[in-house]
Design an enzyme around this catalytic site. Structure first.
Site, PDB file in Angstrom:
ATOM      1  N   THR A 127       1.442  -0.874   0.154  1.00  0.00           N
ATOM      2  CA  THR A 127       0.135  -0.211   0.197  1.00  0.00           C
ATOM      3  C   THR A 127       0.863   1.453  -0.270  1.00  0.00           C
ATOM      4  OG1 THR A 127      -1.063   1.493   1.337  1.00  0.00           O
ATOM      5  CG2 THR A 127      -0.410   0.278   2.255  1.00  0.00           C
ATOM      6  N   GLU A 129       0.046   3.335   1.830  1.00  0.00           N
ATOM      7  CA  GLU A 129       0.260   4.035   3.263  1.00  0.00           C
ATOM      8  C   GLU A 129       1.366   3.720   3.715  1.00  0.00           C
ATOM      9  OE1 GLU A 129      -1.196   5.593   4.673  1.00  0.00           O
ATOM     10  OE2 GLU A 129      -2.947   6.576   3.372  1.00  0.00           O
ATOM     11  N   TYR A 155      -2.194   0.801  10.704  1.00  0.00           N
ATOM     12  CA  TYR A 155      -1.504   0.140   9.510  1.00  0.00           C
ATOM     13  C   TYR A 155      -0.627   0.060   8.832  1.00  0.00           C
ATOM     14  CZ  TYR A 155      -3.568  -0.663   4.236  1.00  0.00           C
ATOM     15  OH  TYR A 155      -4.088  -0.798   3.172  1.00  0.00           O
ATOM     16  N   LYS A 159       1.856  -3.304   7.007  1.00  0.00           N
ATOM     17  CA  LYS A 159       2.092  -3.352   5.926  1.00  0.00           C
ATOM     18  C   LYS A 159       2.755  -3.604   4.932  1.00  0.00           C
ATOM     19  CE  LYS A 159      -2.553  -3.925   3.783  1.00  0.00           C
ATOM     20  NZ  LYS A 159      -2.469  -4.825   2.682  1.00  0.00           N
TER      21      LYS A 159
END
Length: 329
Positions: A127, A129, A155, A159
């Site tokens: 991701t 992010e 998160y 990830k």
């Protein structure tokens, strides 16, 4: 038995639905991992995708994952399962770490223990992010596969672990593992807890007199928003490529939440959205990412991938879908 067999985790999510449709249309036998015997989403999944073979398994339970691999005998594995809401990850960081991070290790080990490390190609959903809004390599340019990571949420951190453990298994065991560093991708299957779908659903309800306003957090962050259907096509293309690798999927342009609001309300004929939007601190994150911009040039060059749905069309598609859904008895 079909020659191509896809095992998909996160089958009840937005990407899972799009991907299941895609590979089914290509003649694959499709297997979807579902957590728990009484999963509330099972009936809806079976109704929408009767062709999916459901396997009960859990990313936190390696034994169940080994059984899932042996049962499905996959040629391709798409790991889309995760606690994927950034805001929720701040409220429950440990669960996020266990599923989004360690769950990938459990699945990779299950593939290896089951003897499928050379039989199945593996896609890991990474991701944007992971970048966290900081770029020390390419100031002013979009993030690419060589940009530095600086995640700013539980998160994003989980990830990043998943991303690196996937790369480690690729390099250590020679497994065909490709990671897709996907920037924000939305669509009509997006969960209502995500800001884009929260907005389009509220716009539909406001237009039909069923709701007065929508409550949001910060409106200034900018994201690189694309359509989920385009992005799952990129996932599939990664596993058809000759060599495993890491690929950024993005549009190469950013838009703020305010811009999303403007287009969404304009879709129902409301020129000024501000009276219909309230802000509340409970929806503001402890650490926000100002801007996320991706550089998809490698995926375009190597895979031939190209996004087809532009930002305006994405917003229109989502609003029209929610108008139809809200009107439906």
């Amino acid at each position: 038995m079909s020659e191509n067999r896809a095992l998909i985790t996160g089958i009840t999510g937005q990407d899972g639905g799009h991907l299941a449709e895609l590979v089914h249309s290509k003649g694959y036998e499709v297997f979807g991992l579902l957590r728990g015997q009484r999963n509330a989403r099972r009936e809806a999944l079976e109704d929408e995708f009767p062709f999916i073979n459901i396997i009960e398994a859990d990313l936190t339970d390696q034994t169940s994952l080994i059984e899932a691999v042996l049962t499905s005998q996959p040629t391709e594995i798409y790991n889309l399962g995760a606690v994927s809401h950034v805001g929720y990850s701040f409220r429950n960081p440990q669960l996020t770490a266990d599923i989004t991070g360690k769950g990938v290790l459990n699945l990779l080990e299950a593939v290896r223990v089951a003897g499928y490390q050379e039989k199945a190609r593996f896609y890991q959903a990474s991701t944007s992010e992971m970048f966290g809004g900081l770029d020390y390599n390419r100031p002013g340019a979009g993030y690419n596969e060589e940009s530095l990571f600086h995640p700013r949420s539980p998160y994003g951190v989980a990830k990043l672990y998943a991303h690196w453990i996937a790369r480690n298994y690729r390099e250590s065991y020679g497994m065909f593992i490709s990671t897709g560093i996907l920037f924000n991708h939305e669509g009509e299957r997006r969960g209502l807890e995500f800001v884009t779908r929260k907005i389009t659903n509220a716009v539909a309800r406001i237009h039909l007199g069923m709701q007065e306003y929508v409550v949001l957090g910060d409106l200034w962050p900018k994201r690189d928003w694309g359509y989920a259907g385009d992005y799952v096509r990129g996932m599939w293309q990664m596993l058809q490529h000759d060599e495993p690798d890491d690929f950024v999927l993005a549009t190469g342009e950013t838009h703020s939440i305010e811009e999303f609001l403007e287009l969404a309300f304009a879709e129902v004929g409301i020129a000024d959205w501000r009276p219909y939007v309230h802000q509340d601190k409970q929806f503001m994150r402890p650490a926000e990412v100002d801007i996320l911009l991706g550089d998809p040039s490698k995926a375009e060059r190597v895979l031939g991938w190209k996004r087809e749905v532009d930002f305006r069309s994405l917003v229109s598609r989502m609003v029209q879908h929610d108008l139809a859904s809200v009107r439906r008895p």
